[in-house]
Design an enzyme around this catalytic site. Structure first.
Site, PDB file in Angstrom:
ATOM      1  N   ASN A 231       4.147  58.386  -8.466  1.00  0.00           N
ATOM      2  CA  ASN A 231       4.675  57.752  -7.270  1.00  0.00           C
ATOM      3  C   ASN A 231       3.457  57.408  -6.385  1.00  0.00           C
ATOM      4  OD1 ASN A 231       6.313  56.898  -5.103  1.00  0.00           O
ATOM      5  ND2 ASN A 231       7.899  58.373  -5.648  1.00  0.00           N
TER       6      ASN A 231
ATOM      7  N   LYS B 216      10.278  62.251 -11.604  1.00  0.00           N
ATOM      8  CA  LYS B 216       9.177  61.407 -11.090  1.00  0.00           C
ATOM      9  C   LYS B 216       8.246  62.227 -10.214  1.00  0.00           C
ATOM     10  CE  LYS B 216       8.190  56.840  -9.245  1.00  0.00           C
ATOM     11  NZ  LYS B 216       8.773  55.538  -8.924  1.00  0.00           N
TER      12      LYS B 216
ATOM     13  N   ASN C 248      17.478  55.915 -10.486  1.00  0.00           N
ATOM     14  CA  ASN C 248      16.590  56.766  -9.694  1.00  0.00           C
ATOM     15  C   ASN C 248      17.417  57.415  -8.582  1.00  0.00           C
ATOM     16  OD1 ASN C 248      14.786  57.177  -7.242  1.00  0.00           O
ATOM     17  ND2 ASN C 248      13.236  56.739  -8.784  1.00  0.00           N
TER      18      ASN C 248
ATOM     19  N   GLY D  58       1.563  52.844 -11.870  1.00  0.00           N
ATOM     20  CA  GLY D  58       0.567  52.926 -10.804  1.00  0.00           C
ATOM     21  C   GLY D  58      -0.431  51.797 -10.997  1.00  0.00           C
TER      22      GLY D  58
ATOM     23  N   ASN E 258      13.820  61.567  -8.278  1.00  0.00           N
ATOM     24  CA  ASN E 258      12.705  61.302  -7.364  1.00  0.00           C
ATOM     25  C   ASN E 258      12.444  62.527  -6.493  1.00  0.00           C
ATOM     26  OD1 ASN E 258      10.834  60.333  -5.624  1.00  0.00           O
ATOM     27  ND2 ASN E 258      11.987  58.517  -4.983  1.00  0.00           N
TER      28      ASN E 258
ATOM     29  N   CYS F  69       9.179  61.054  -3.072  1.00  0.00           N
ATOM     30  CA  CYS F  69       9.163  60.001  -2.042  1.00  0.00           C
ATOM     31  C   CYS F  69       8.439  60.502  -0.806  1.00  0.00           C
ATOM     32  CB  CYS F  69      10.575  59.578  -1.664  1.00  0.00           C
ATOM     33  SG  CYS F  69      10.560  58.377  -0.308  1.00  0.00           S
TER      34      CYS F  69
END
Ligand code: SIN
Length: 298
Positions: A188, A161, A96, A239, A123, A126
């Protein structure tokens, strides 16, 4: 139970989610990491990061908030010290990566794919950093720019992501696919906040953080389902997966693989129960291959 995920062979469709498993060392004391389909390692940046000031985690009803802030030892320390440890196991390694600029994402992609990881997870979601992260993931053009730059520098499959903190996740998914993403991972965390009513201060030092755990699972199922209608590339769903039934739910919605995250903090061996339970679920439902669960929603 084996699945081919964006051309990567996984012995089962169950991964562990980035940021919940470190680099596997502590969990390796509890169980054989080779039992997992894949490990998504803690998010990496070019330079080491100490992360956000504490408190940076807090419990919530049916979940937790985190504002870790991408604490990690930096890409070079990962390649020198952590990747050789992970390579002792028969498990796919998904690196990641997070940058503050498109150029940083591209550099990380080059270094990590040259180092021999099996897949990259980009990613762009975030919620806990000022620059980069979610800033790239809320706009289709920026998501595409990062994806294209990473794709150009990588010789392994690229998974992007996605964040649920957007008006239409399918728009971002389509932009990433058009820019060359080989797979998507979602979701995320959802932006959240808690307040201590006695001190009248936010519980997390940074104020807001990312909500994960079973509370977010219906949002994840909805996002996977919507995204699966919008793109042709495979999805790793995550999730709030606590049980095999939760994993099956994401696969029925359209995921080709799943990741277990917050459940690890309650039970470090949760992914193993999910793997075994998913096999039992397939047998009960008459699926001869786990891959046939993907999108089998009636
Ligand atoms: C963090 O380190 O702040 C979590 C990473 C993320 O939510 O992408």
């Amino acid at each position: 139970m084996a699945v081919s995920f964006a051309g990567v062979s996984l012995k089962n469709p169950v991964a562990v989610a980035s940021g919940t498993f470190g680099f596997g060392r502590e969990y390796g004391l509890r169980f054989d990491l080779s039992r997992l389909g894949a490990i998504c390692v803690k998010g990496l940046t070019i330079a080491p990061r100490g992360g956000n000031p504490p408190p940076r985690v807090a419990e919530t009803p049916m979940g937790m908030l985190n504002s870790v802030g991408l604490q990690n030892p930096g890409v070079e320390a990962f390649i020198q010290n952590e990747l050789p440890f992970l390579r002792k196991y028969d498990v796919k390694i998904i690196a990641n990566l997070s940058g503050e600029t498109v150029a940083e994402y591209a550099e990380l992609a080059g270094r990590l794919s040259d180092a021999g990881v099996d897949m990259l997870e980009v990613n762009i979601s975030c919620p806990n950093v000022k620059a980069g992260g979610l800033a790239f993931g809320v706009d289709p053009a920026s998501a595409a720019a990062v994806t294209r730059a990473v794709r150009d520098r990588s010789n392994v499959p690229v998974m992007v992501k996605l964040s649920p903190n957007v008006a239409d996740i399918a728009d971002i998914a389509r932009a990433a696919e058009a820019a060359g993403a080989d797979a998507l991972s979602l979701i995320n965390t959802l932006l959240g906040m808690r307040i201590d009513v006695n001190t009248r201060r936010p519980v997390l030092a940074r104020g807001v953080g990312g909500l994960s755990g079973p509370a977010v699972r219906p949002v994840a199922v909805r996002c996977v389902w919507q995204t699966a209608q919008a793109v042709k590339i495979p999805i790793m769903g995550m999730g709030g997966v606590m049980t095999a039934d939760d994993a099956a739910e994401l696969m029925l919605a359209g995921a080709s693989a799943v990741a277990v995250g917050t459940a690890l903090f309650r039970d470090p061996e949760a992914p193993l129960d999910v793997i075994d339970g998913l096999a039992a679920y397939c047998a009960r439902q008459g699926f001869t291959r786990a891959a046939d669960l993907t999108g089998a929603l009636r």
